[in-house]
Scaffold this active site. Sequence first.
Site, PDB file in Angstrom:
ATOM      1  N   PHE A  29       0.852  -1.186   0.000  1.00  0.00           N
ATOM      2  CA  PHE A  29       0.000   0.000   0.000  1.00  0.00           C
ATOM      3  C   PHE A  29       0.884   1.230   0.000  1.00  0.00           C
ATOM      4  O   PHE A  29       2.060   1.190   0.347  1.00  0.00           O
ATOM      5  CB  PHE A  29      -0.951   0.000   1.203  1.00  0.00           C
ATOM      6  CG  PHE A  29      -0.273  -0.185   2.526  1.00  0.00           C
ATOM      7  CD1 PHE A  29       0.172   0.898   3.262  1.00  0.00           C
ATOM      8  CD2 PHE A  29      -0.062  -1.463   3.041  1.00  0.00           C
ATOM      9  CE1 PHE A  29       0.797   0.736   4.485  1.00  0.00           C
ATOM     10  CE2 PHE A  29       0.559  -1.644   4.260  1.00  0.00           C
ATOM     11  CZ  PHE A  29       0.993  -0.548   4.989  1.00  0.00           C
ATOM     12  N   TYR A  30       0.271   2.334  -0.422  1.00  0.00           N
ATOM     13  CA  TYR A  30       0.997   3.592  -0.554  1.00  0.00           C
ATOM     14  C   TYR A  30       0.589   4.557   0.545  1.00  0.00           C
ATOM     15  O   TYR A  30      -0.586   4.643   0.911  1.00  0.00           O
ATOM     16  CB  TYR A  30       0.758   4.181  -1.950  1.00  0.00           C
ATOM     17  CG  TYR A  30       1.496   3.367  -2.975  1.00  0.00           C
ATOM     18  CD1 TYR A  30       2.792   3.696  -3.349  1.00  0.00           C
ATOM     19  CD2 TYR A  30       0.937   2.208  -3.511  1.00  0.00           C
ATOM     20  CE1 TYR A  30       3.497   2.912  -4.239  1.00  0.00           C
ATOM     21  CE2 TYR A  30       1.643   1.422  -4.396  1.00  0.00           C
ATOM     22  CZ  TYR A  30       2.918   1.781  -4.755  1.00  0.00           C
ATOM     23  OH  TYR A  30       3.632   1.001  -5.616  1.00  0.00           O
ATOM     24  N   LEU A  31       1.584   5.286   1.042  1.00  0.00           N
ATOM     25  CA  LEU A  31       1.354   6.306   2.067  1.00  0.00           C
ATOM     26  C   LEU A  31       1.403   7.706   1.469  1.00  0.00           C
ATOM     27  O   LEU A  31       0.818   8.631   2.024  1.00  0.00           O
ATOM     28  CB  LEU A  31       2.404   6.189   3.177  1.00  0.00           C
ATOM     29  CG  LEU A  31       2.389   4.868   3.949  1.00  0.00           C
ATOM     30  CD1 LEU A  31       3.555   4.832   4.923  1.00  0.00           C
ATOM     31  CD2 LEU A  31       1.070   4.667   4.658  1.00  0.00           C
ATOM     32  N   ILE A  81      -3.329   5.234   1.049  1.00  0.00           N
ATOM     33  CA  ILE A  81      -4.125   5.952   0.048  1.00  0.00           C
ATOM     34  C   ILE A  81      -4.444   4.965  -1.074  1.00  0.00           C
ATOM     35  O   ILE A  81      -3.661   4.067  -1.370  1.00  0.00           O
ATOM     36  CB  ILE A  81      -3.391   7.196  -0.498  1.00  0.00           C
ATOM     37  CG1 ILE A  81      -2.043   6.831  -1.131  1.00  0.00           C
ATOM     38  CG2 ILE A  81      -3.197   8.236   0.604  1.00  0.00           C
ATOM     39  CD1 ILE A  81      -1.341   7.982  -1.843  1.00  0.00           C
ATOM     40  N   ASN A 143       2.686   0.348 -10.199  1.00  0.00           N
ATOM     41  CA  ASN A 143       1.959  -0.081  -9.009  1.00  0.00           C
ATOM     42  C   ASN A 143       1.255   1.076  -8.321  1.00  0.00           C
ATOM     43  O   ASN A 143       0.123   0.951  -7.878  1.00  0.00           O
ATOM     44  CB  ASN A 143       2.884  -0.823  -8.043  1.00  0.00           C
ATOM     45  CG  ASN A 143       3.134  -2.243  -8.468  1.00  0.00           C
ATOM     46  OD1 ASN A 143       2.211  -3.042  -8.609  1.00  0.00           O
ATOM     47  ND2 ASN A 143       4.391  -2.584  -8.677  1.00  0.00           N
TER      48      ASN A 143
END
Length: 157
Positions: A29-31, A81, A143
Amino acid sequence: MAQEIERKFLIRDASWRDEPASTETFRQFYLARRDGFSVRIRIIDEARAFLTMKTGNGLQRGEYEYELPLADARELERAHIGTVIEKRRHCIAHGRHVIEVDVFAGALAPLVVAEIELESAEDVVELPRWFGREITDDPAFSNVGLATNGLPEEFRT
């Protein structure tokens, strides 16, 4: 500066499954994300976690990666996010390179993408017959693009 040099391709057919491979399960997952910069956390096989920052776009990018305590990664997932990416990675030996075939699950299924890391931008590699269209420079297939925008239009039903 740490560099990642890789080419990405869609898969033409399932014949890649005939190749011997090792596998890992990823949850990532992305921050944070802005043009040419992203921060992600990847959990591998529910056993190890890494914080990665990437700079740039396309074939050659900066990459900084650090191991992170698994408990911290799980806690930080609440701040993600976009979509959490779930995929199974199959690593296939190909000459002096390794091809990583990512089979996406959940919201990003049925996408299957192959990546091959290179030693330099001029590195020449004979591509397997099951490689399809190159998507290295298509941000829709990065990604971070998949996590924030979902599947590219051609894969939506």
